[in-house]
Design an enzyme around this catalytic site. Structure first.
Site, mmCIF file in Angstrom:
data_model
loop_
_atom_site.group_PDB
_atom_site.id
_atom_site.type_symbol
_atom_site.label_atom_id
_atom_site.label_comp_id
_atom_site.label_asym_id
_atom_site.label_seq_id
_atom_site.Cartn_x
_atom_site.Cartn_y
_atom_site.Cartn_z
ATOM 1 N N VAL A 90 0.830 -1.208 0.000
ATOM 2 C CA VAL A 90 0.000 0.000 0.000
ATOM 3 C C VAL A 90 0.866 1.260 0.000
ATOM 4 O O VAL A 90 0.351 2.374 0.026
ATOM 5 C CB VAL A 90 -0.972 -0.003 1.219
ATOM 6 C CG1 VAL A 90 -1.987 -1.146 1.066
ATOM 7 C CG2 VAL A 90 -0.229 -0.137 2.543
ATOM 8 N N HIS A 106 -4.453 -4.166 -2.830
ATOM 9 C CA HIS A 106 -4.850 -4.012 -1.427
ATOM 10 C C HIS A 106 -5.044 -2.551 -1.039
ATOM 11 O O HIS A 106 -5.070 -2.218 0.143
ATOM 12 C CB HIS A 106 -3.801 -4.657 -0.509
ATOM 13 C CG HIS A 106 -3.809 -6.155 -0.578
ATOM 14 N ND1 HIS A 106 -2.829 -6.937 -0.015
ATOM 15 C CD2 HIS A 106 -4.680 -7.020 -1.159
ATOM 16 C CE1 HIS A 106 -3.101 -8.222 -0.245
ATOM 17 N NE2 HIS A 106 -4.203 -8.295 -0.936
ATOM 18 N N CYS A 117 -20.390 7.153 0.888
ATOM 19 C CA CYS A 117 -20.747 7.373 -0.532
ATOM 20 C C CYS A 117 -19.742 6.751 -1.499
ATOM 21 O O CYS A 117 -19.935 6.800 -2.708
ATOM 22 C CB CYS A 117 -20.890 8.872 -0.801
ATOM 23 S SG CYS A 117 -19.304 9.761 -0.870
#
Ligand code: APR
Length: 233
Positions: A90, A106, A117
């Site tokens: 990441v 990931h 949202c």
């Protein structure tokens, strides 16, 4: 020229000072992954999860790409439509090394996600429980990280690349977490040759045609030189 799919794991960034997960002293030996890397953990204690990822984001900002990141960026630049870079990591060290296209299955520390949202935006250095979503305003923002029990990103794109691969290379991953750990078989069934570059034997080493042991900062540049040497012959 071969179509190459490369999967990287935490071992790629280990020599940049970013911790791995399952090695001695790894992140999962210090933190309970159930608390900081599951949706249930985030629901129970979002402040702890933000604290964990804020610390990892700061570590990442302070790290620099190592020769393995640079070599993969160089390979992708030399063979742009032949190299698919998939990472379980990441961090953004491949991008900072110049890689033009990285598939983060990931998620990414540098991105935030609204749980209400679905809006995504560039994560601030420090995220907190009360941060409002820039799109809908609700305070339900989370790190844009795929947690255990959630569906990894870009799987259709990855499956297509694996089905068309001539060569699959896994770098710096222990082969413990699926679906990534199954990519070697997926690529092999599709006819690809398979190569593992890792500091030590992984859970899936026996599934590769070839496994080379050593630090990524040494093995990856050597391998990239081999590939680029072949591609000019
Ligand atoms: N060079 C090459 N490989 C290395 C190096 C290095 N310098 N240092 C460590 N390694 C190898 C280790 O031998 C190990 O096989 O990197 C691997 C790291 O394994 P893990 O810590 O399990 O990390 P990873 O395989 O990326 O984990 C996969 O698990 O927790 C989840 O989402 C998380 O993406 C992560 C996934």
């Amino acid at each position: 020229m071969d179509r190459i799919v490369i999967l990287t794991g935490a071992g790629l960034s280990a020599e940049s000072g970013l911790g791995t997960f399952r090695d001695v002293g790894g992140l999962w030996t210090k933190y309970d992954l159930e608390e900081v890397a599951t949706p249930e953990g985030f629901a129970r204690n979002p402040a702890l999860v933000h604290e964990f990822y804020n610390a990892r984001r700061a570590n990442c900002r302070g790290a620099t790409p190592n020769p393995a990141h640079a070599a993969l960026a160089r390979l992708q630049a030399a063979l742009p439509d032949r190299v698919t870079l998939v990472t379980q990591n990441v961090d953004d060290l491949l991008e900072r090394a110049g890689a033009a296209s990285v598939i983060h299955m990931h998620g990414e520390l540098t991105r935030a996600l609204c749980g209400a949202c679905g809006h995504r935006w560039a994560a601030p250095d420090v995220m907190g429980v009360d941060d409002p979503c820039p799109a809908c305003g609700t305070a339900s923002t989370r790190p844009d990280i795929v947690w255990f029990g959630e569906i990894p990103y870009h799987m259709e794109q990855i499956d297509t690349a694996l089905a068309q691969a001539d060569l699959f290379v896994a770098i710096g991953t222990s082969g413990n977490v699926y679906p990534a750990a199954g990519f070697v078989q997926q690529a092999g069934f599709a006819g690809a040759r398979t190569l593992e570059l890792n500091l030590e034997a992984s859970a899936t080493s026996g599934l590769f045609d070839e496994a080379r042991l050593g630090p990524a900062s040494q093995l990856v540049p050597e391998w990239v030189d081999e590939v680029l040497g072949e591609s000019v012959r």
